[in-house]
Design a protein around this motif. Structure first.
Motif, PDB file in Angstrom:
ATOM      1  N   ALA A  85     -11.755  -0.984  -2.743  1.00 49.16           N
ATOM      2  CA  ALA A  85     -10.500  -0.496  -1.932  1.00 49.16           C
ATOM      3  C   ALA A  85      -9.183  -1.081  -2.132  1.00 49.16           C
ATOM      4  O   ALA A  85      -8.322  -0.529  -1.952  1.00 49.16           O
ATOM      5  CB  ALA A  85     -11.244  -0.441  -0.555  1.00 49.16           C
ATOM      6  N   ALA A  86      -9.530  -2.344  -2.440  1.00 51.73           N
ATOM      7  CA  ALA A  86      -8.357  -3.265  -2.276  1.00 51.73           C
ATOM      8  C   ALA A  86      -7.326  -2.693  -3.447  1.00 51.73           C
ATOM      9  O   ALA A  86      -6.200  -3.253  -3.440  1.00 51.73           O
ATOM     10  CB  ALA A  86      -8.612  -4.695  -2.799  1.00 51.73           C
ATOM     11  N   PHE A  88      -5.935   0.026  -3.979  1.00 45.42           N
ATOM     12  CA  PHE A  88      -4.898   0.863  -3.569  1.00 45.42           C
ATOM     13  C   PHE A  88      -3.639  -0.054  -3.370  1.00 45.42           C
ATOM     14  O   PHE A  88      -2.422   0.582  -3.286  1.00 45.42           O
ATOM     15  CB  PHE A  88      -5.442   1.754  -2.400  1.00 45.42           C
ATOM     16  CG  PHE A  88      -6.177   2.726  -2.848  1.00 45.42           C
ATOM     17  CD1 PHE A  88      -5.773   3.943  -3.345  1.00 45.42           C
ATOM     18  CD2 PHE A  88      -7.722   2.823  -2.809  1.00 45.42           C
ATOM     19  CE1 PHE A  88      -6.641   4.808  -3.862  1.00 45.42           C
ATOM     20  CE2 PHE A  88      -8.466   3.398  -2.998  1.00 45.42           C
ATOM     21  CZ  PHE A  88      -8.092   4.532  -3.529  1.00 45.42           C
ATOM     22  N   HIS A  89      -3.735  -1.204  -2.667  1.00 47.91           N
ATOM     23  CA  HIS A  89      -2.500  -1.896  -2.514  1.00 47.91           C
ATOM     24  C   HIS A  89      -2.188  -2.987  -3.593  1.00 47.91           C
ATOM     25  O   HIS A  89      -1.185  -3.602  -3.797  1.00 47.91           O
ATOM     26  CB  HIS A  89      -2.472  -2.571  -1.120  1.00 47.91           C
ATOM     27  CG  HIS A  89      -3.509  -3.920  -1.023  1.00 47.91           C
ATOM     28  ND1 HIS A  89      -4.531  -3.748  -0.870  1.00 47.91           N
ATOM     29  CD2 HIS A  89      -2.988  -5.103  -0.987  1.00 47.91           C
ATOM     30  CE1 HIS A  89      -5.187  -4.982  -0.625  1.00 47.91           C
ATOM     31  NE2 HIS A  89      -4.116  -5.997  -0.578  1.00 47.91           N
ATOM     32  N   ARG A 146       2.442  -1.071  -5.946  1.00 47.52           N
ATOM     33  CA  ARG A 146       2.278  -0.682  -4.662  1.00 47.52           C
ATOM     34  C   ARG A 146       2.037   0.810  -4.383  1.00 47.52           C
ATOM     35  O   ARG A 146       2.746   1.315  -3.592  1.00 47.52           O
ATOM     36  CB  ARG A 146       3.937  -0.936  -4.201  1.00 47.52           C
ATOM     37  CG  ARG A 146       4.330  -2.425  -4.586  1.00 47.52           C
ATOM     38  CD  ARG A 146       5.605  -2.615  -3.576  1.00 47.52           C
ATOM     39  NE  ARG A 146       6.002  -3.881  -4.033  1.00 47.52           N
ATOM     40  CZ  ARG A 146       5.586  -5.008  -3.589  1.00 47.52           C
ATOM     41  NH1 ARG A 146       4.545  -5.269  -2.631  1.00 47.52           N
ATOM     42  NH2 ARG A 146       6.011  -6.251  -4.089  1.00 47.52           N
TER      43      ARG A 146
ATOM     44  N   GLU B  57      -8.090  -1.380   4.205  1.00 49.92           N
ATOM     45  CA  GLU B  57      -7.419  -1.060   3.272  1.00 49.92           C
ATOM     46  C   GLU B  57      -5.878  -0.506   3.495  1.00 49.92           C
ATOM     47  O   GLU B  57      -4.837  -0.490   3.078  1.00 49.92           O
ATOM     48  CB  GLU B  57      -7.990  -0.326   2.090  1.00 49.92           C
ATOM     49  CG  GLU B  57      -7.181  -0.128   0.896  1.00 49.92           C
ATOM     50  CD  GLU B  57      -6.715  -1.226   0.036  1.00 49.92           C
ATOM     51  OE1 GLU B  57      -7.078  -2.204   0.250  1.00 49.92           O
ATOM     52  OE2 GLU B  57      -5.848  -1.200  -0.756  1.00 49.92           O
ATOM     53  N   LEU B  60      -3.396  -3.244   4.562  1.00 48.41           N
ATOM     54  CA  LEU B  60      -2.844  -3.685   3.471  1.00 48.41           C
ATOM     55  C   LEU B  60      -2.038  -2.808   2.702  1.00 48.41           C
ATOM     56  O   LEU B  60      -0.763  -3.268   2.064  1.00 48.41           O
ATOM     57  CB  LEU B  60      -4.203  -4.536   2.651  1.00 48.41           C
ATOM     58  CG  LEU B  60      -4.800  -5.512   3.333  1.00 48.41           C
ATOM     59  CD1 LEU B  60      -6.029  -5.999   2.483  1.00 48.41           C
ATOM     60  CD2 LEU B  60      -3.860  -6.401   3.933  1.00 48.41           C
ATOM     61  N   MET B  61      -2.272  -1.553   2.665  1.00 46.38           N
ATOM     62  CA  MET B  61      -1.297  -0.708   1.770  1.00 46.38           C
ATOM     63  C   MET B  61       0.031  -0.626   2.670  1.00 46.38           C
ATOM     64  O   MET B  61       1.047  -0.712   1.995  1.00 46.38           O
ATOM     65  CB  MET B  61      -1.951   0.591   1.717  1.00 46.38           C
ATOM     66  CG  MET B  61      -2.980   1.047   0.744  1.00 46.38           C
ATOM     67  SD  MET B  61      -3.676   2.450   0.726  1.00 46.38           S
ATOM     68  CE  MET B  61      -2.548   3.547  -0.223  1.00 46.38           C
ATOM     69  N   ASN B  64       1.851  -3.815   2.035  1.00 47.26           N
ATOM     70  CA  ASN B  64       2.348  -4.086   0.553  1.00 47.26           C
ATOM     71  C   ASN B  64       3.211  -2.997   0.010  1.00 47.26           C
ATOM     72  O   ASN B  64       3.519  -2.931  -1.180  1.00 47.26           O
ATOM     73  CB  ASN B  64       0.934  -3.926  -0.103  1.00 47.26           C
ATOM     74  CG  ASN B  64       1.214  -4.654  -1.437  1.00 47.26           C
ATOM     75  OD1 ASN B  64       1.380  -5.968  -1.454  1.00 47.26           O
ATOM     76  ND2 ASN B  64       0.936  -4.189  -2.503  1.00 47.26           N
TER      77      ASN B  64
END
Lengths: 157, 723
Positions: A85-86, A88-89, A146, B57, B60-61, B64
């Motif tokens: 999932a990480a 996505f950023h 991003r 998430e 964090l999005m 970010n």
């Protein structure tokens, strides 16, 4: 984090995030087409020092090779996804667009050693008489980060 | 399996899972200190929740979207608001919610509790998060407690907490939060004790108030204070100026109530009780092996320790940035005082300053006098810029205060729905735009007039129209100065041109948010009695804050225009001497050349980036969604005021920051893109008023987008796409 070795061999001139992706990633997705029908395939790749050429190897009987004979235009997707999932950023995706040619003769020897320095386990494959070493001459890089930000880097002709 | 840990189940090795506060309470209980019944929800439950719901998430999005170092405080606040709303609108998974509710119900029954943060890393000897995370007092029943647990978790991501963690170099992505749920002890008096005075290590300090210690912690209720010399046990009592009120639990909340005169007359503690608390503080220091800040309460003669944490300020007093981060948040009372000061003192003084400068005749001054006038005007301007930062920027917090109240009460899907309730109030720059629109409408209706406007035949204009123009110039003329070419033309030329362009286009009225009344009613209906009155007052304050956020820039703009006028007079004289002056020549160079006829002004050297064979272009840029909508059109990038003169109808305004003096082009624009970030900044406010798509906080917007580029502005997702 990439090792020092990767940093040193990373192509110069392009922004650091592109150089890092080119140096740290092993595999890329190649897009070709046959009469308009898109075809995607996974290839091991290596970048030239200036990032203008992306090398991959394929047999001359492969679908991608046949497709490229008919239309040399292609795109290559290189990304840092870790399938979590990480992504996505965190993940970045780089699309290289240009046209592909087969390298031959003395040029092939030089570029093959560049390719094999990154993928030593493919020595036998690349050395086979039926294997073609291909080079994507990059016209433009598009880098997405991003999640939604996209910048393009075009090589001046 | 049980999610909660009671205090007797907690051992020191569990500290990373339960945080400093819970760990300290368990240790106090083990050593026989009187502590209220409590339990802890370890970080593991937080982690399960954010993973199961995908919230981890999403957070964090959100953080970010942009490099944190590049984010302005306003952008961090906006991100924090959106994250808080994610928690408010994301319930626990059903099974988890049912199990936790049942456990809490079993542990506390219907007893009132306090829900407190207990983050690992919080309240260590190196860092104190006191005041940065939230606590909720007087919550009753399993379901309600679960709701407040979500808010305590959300406070891990408050703007102040984010900034402070950044400052300490803590990994934001690894942040997690445990929660302490403690039975509420409704003491007759409460307070804190510092086993060592942070300002004087030889002393112990005890502070006490009547009722709960809410007021003491928030600074609303002034405490009685006792200083005790640790060596010779000498006791000094410092009473407050008065003891008017105390916080009491009431219903499902905590309210400030007036004290009976007999209570107001005497300190909340007897001398014997002061010594009892002194002893408690020393025992706590001995138990933890470091100076302690002990929070306590007394109910029916019995002392309870509510929490104990190390005092961090002993060693690192100067480095503690918490007061500054906390000062970004203003209380309702504080904002009310600020509002009076701004309306009654500051704005009239700014108007007077601008008017006084306007009276000065610049052309008749000698070179030396003009130089002095420029310096004088620079000083005046700097003074008001300082006031702007000190008073006007903090007053903008009125909108945020309301935004949080609204989101807590209504829990809307769009965390910025509250903006609709703020809009529609008269803004000075909208008033100016309305007047321009009226002039344009007259031109649109009258072909003969239109021809005269097009050919700038000022003298041939009908007298009625001329008067309207003069009136506009008298009221807004000095504002249009910097906007129409960096030079005061002191004439109707620029305005006429604008009116001409506007008249060629169909009229565009500002958007009228139809649902404002409905939303306001729905918001107020969430409250009853005294709380409803308070909610209405906070809304009214927020509306004032919203108006001022626009108007203050205009007032400042008038003073800046006077400064510019003096510099321009100097430029005119230097050009008269035959000097060639670049547009971006600093005022300091102009001053030097003005005073010294032999001096040749110089441009500061610019460092050119190293040339590469690679051409960078933006395809899609990310900012904040500051005004919903989608628009496509040619970009008009504003690098300097003169660029505005070329603005055409249907173009997309791209700029560093929308200056209020630029807003007259907004009715012509198809969308707005701004480098400066924030939802509540000027550009976003005006764009919303006109219903225009708006994206703010786009790094390098004016560098990566070029005038004439066809761009698409996605105001829903906060993106700009360049074709």
């Amino acid at each position: 984090m990439p090792s020092e070795k990767i940093r040193q061999t990373a192509p110069q001139g392009l922004p650091p995030e592109i150089r890092l992706l080119l140096a740290s990633q092993q595999l890329a997705v190649l897009a070709t087409h046959r009469q308009g029908q898109p075809h995607a395939s996974l290839v091991a790749f290596a970048a030239s020092a200036d990032g203008r050429q992306l090398l991959f190897a394929t047999t001359r009987t492969s679908r991608k090779y046949v497709n490229l004979q008919m239309d040399p235009r292609a795109a290559l997707l290189i990304d840092s996804r870790g399938q979590t999932a990480a992504d996505f950023h965190e993940a970045q995706a780089l699309t290289a667009k240009g046209s592909v040619r087969e390298v031959t003769g003395a040029e092939r020897d030089g570029l093959a050693s560049l390719f094999l320095a990154k993928h030593p386990h493919l020595r036998e494959f690349v050395g086979a008489p039926t294997c073609a070493l291909m080079a994507l001459q990059v016209q433009v890089y598009e880098v997405a980060s991003r999640f939604q930000q996209v910048l393009t880097y075009r090589f001046s002709p | 399996m049980s999610m909660l840990l009671s205090l007797d189940q907690i051992t020191p090795v569990l500290r990373p899972q339960i945080g400093g506060k819970a760990s300290a309470l368990a240790q106090l209980a083990r050593q026989g200190f009187p502590v209220p019944r409590a339990c802890c929800l370890p970080v593991q439950v937080y982690n399960t929740y954010v993973d199961a719901t995908g919230l981890r998430e999403r957070i964090l999005m959100e953080l970010n979207r942009k490099d944190f170092q590049e984010m302005r405080w306003e952008e961090i606040w906006d991100a924090a608001l959106r994250i808080r709303n994610m928690f408010l609108t994301t319930p626990l998974p059903a099974e988890m919610a049912a199990a936790l509710t049942a456990e809490l119900q079993g542990f506390f029954g219907t007893a009132a509790v306090v829900v407190r943060s207990s983050a690992p890393g919080e309240d260590s000897a190196q860092a104190s998060f006191a005041g940065l995370h939230e606590s909720f007092v007087n919550v009753r029943g399993g379901e309600a407690i679960v709701q407040y647990i979500l808010l305590v978790w959300a406070s891990l991501w408050s703007d102040a907490a984010l900034l402070y963690r950044q400052e300490l170099g803590l990994d934001v992505a690894a942040s997690a939060m445990a929660v302490v749920i403690q039975e509420l002890v409704a003491g007759e008096c409460s307070g804190v004790a510092f086993s060592r005075n942070p300002n004087d290590e030889t002393q112990t300090v005890i502070e006490a108030v009547y009722g709960l210690n809410q007021g003491l912690v928030d600074g609303v209720v002034e405490p009685d204070r006792w200083l005790i010399d640790r060596q010779n046990r000498r006791l000094t009592h410092v009473p407050p100026s008065s003891r008017p009120a105390a916080f009491q639990p009431e219903g499902e909340t905590v309210v400030l109530r007036d004290l009976e005169p007999r209570q107001s007359a005497v300190p909340p503690l007897t001398e014997a009780q002061v010594w009892e608390i002194f002893t408690l503080a020393q025992q706590s220091e001995a138990a933890f092996g470091s100076p302690q800040d002990v929070e306590w309460t007394i109910r029916q003669g019995q002392i309870y320790v509510l929490q104990s944490r190390p005092i961090t300020t002993v060693a690192t007093e100067d480095k503690d940035q918490r007061p500054w981060y906390l000062s970004l948040h203003r209380s309702f009372e504080n904002l009310k005082v600020l509002r009076r000061r701004i309306a009654d003192e500051l704005l009239p003084a700014m108007t007077a300053a601008a008017e006084a400068l306007q009276q000065e005749e610049l052309t008749s001054l000698t070179e030396a006098e003009l130089a002095a006038a420029i310096r004088h005007r620079q000083e005046i301007y700097s003074h008001w810029v300082a006031v702007y930062w000190r008073d006007f920027i903090p007053f903008a917090h009125g909108m945020r205060l309301f935004g949080q109240l609204y989101n807590d009460a209504v829990r809307p899907a769009d965390p910025y729905e509250f903006m609709i309730l703020l809009a529609g109030a008269p803004l000075a720059s909208l008033e100016r735009n309305r007047r321009l629109a009226t002039l344009a409408e007259q031109v649109r209706q009258d072909r003969d007039l239109a021809a005269k406007v097009r050919h700038r035949e000022f003298d041939a204009l009908p007298s009625e129209f001329k008067e309207a123009l003069d009136e506009f110039l008298a009221r807004f003329g000095d504002l249009s100065c910097p906007a129409t070419g960096g030079q005061c033309q002191q004439g109707p030329e620029a305005i006429l041109r604008l009116v001409g362009i506007m008249a060629d286009q169909p009229p565009r009225p500002p958007a009228q948010p139809e649902s404002a009344a409905t939303l306001t009613k729905a918001f107020l209906d969430q409250f009853s009695g005294q709380k409803r009155q308070e909610a209405a007052e906070i809304l009214e304050l927020a509306q004032a804050s919203y108006r001022l956020r626009d108007d203050d820039n205009l007032y400042l703009g008038r003073i800046e225009a006077q400064k510019t006028a003096a510099v321009n007079e100097a430029r005119r004289r230097l050009q008269g001497r035959g000097l060639d002056l670049p547009a971006d020549l600093p005022a300091e160079e102009i001053l030097k050349a003005l005073l010294d006829p032999t001096y040749t002004p110089q441009l500061p050297e610019k460092s050119e980036g190293t040339a590469t064979a690679v051409i960078e272009q933006a395809r899609q840029l990310i900012g904040q969604p500051a005004g919903p909508g989608l628009a496509r059109g040619p970009a008009r990038v504003i690098q300097a005021f003169p660029d505005l003169a070329d603005f055409h109808h249907g173009e997309i305004l791209v700029c560093d920051a929308v200056d209020p003096n630029m807003t007259f082009v907004i009715p012509l624009a198809a969308a707005v893109v701004e480098r400066r970030g924030g939802m509540l900044i000027h550009g976003a406010i005006i764009a919303r008023e006109y219903g225009l798509p708006c994206v703010t906080g786009v790094p390098d917007a004016t560098r990566l987008i070029h005038t004439g580029d066809t761009i698409t502005v996605d105001g829903y997702l906060g993106m700009v796409i360049i074709e």
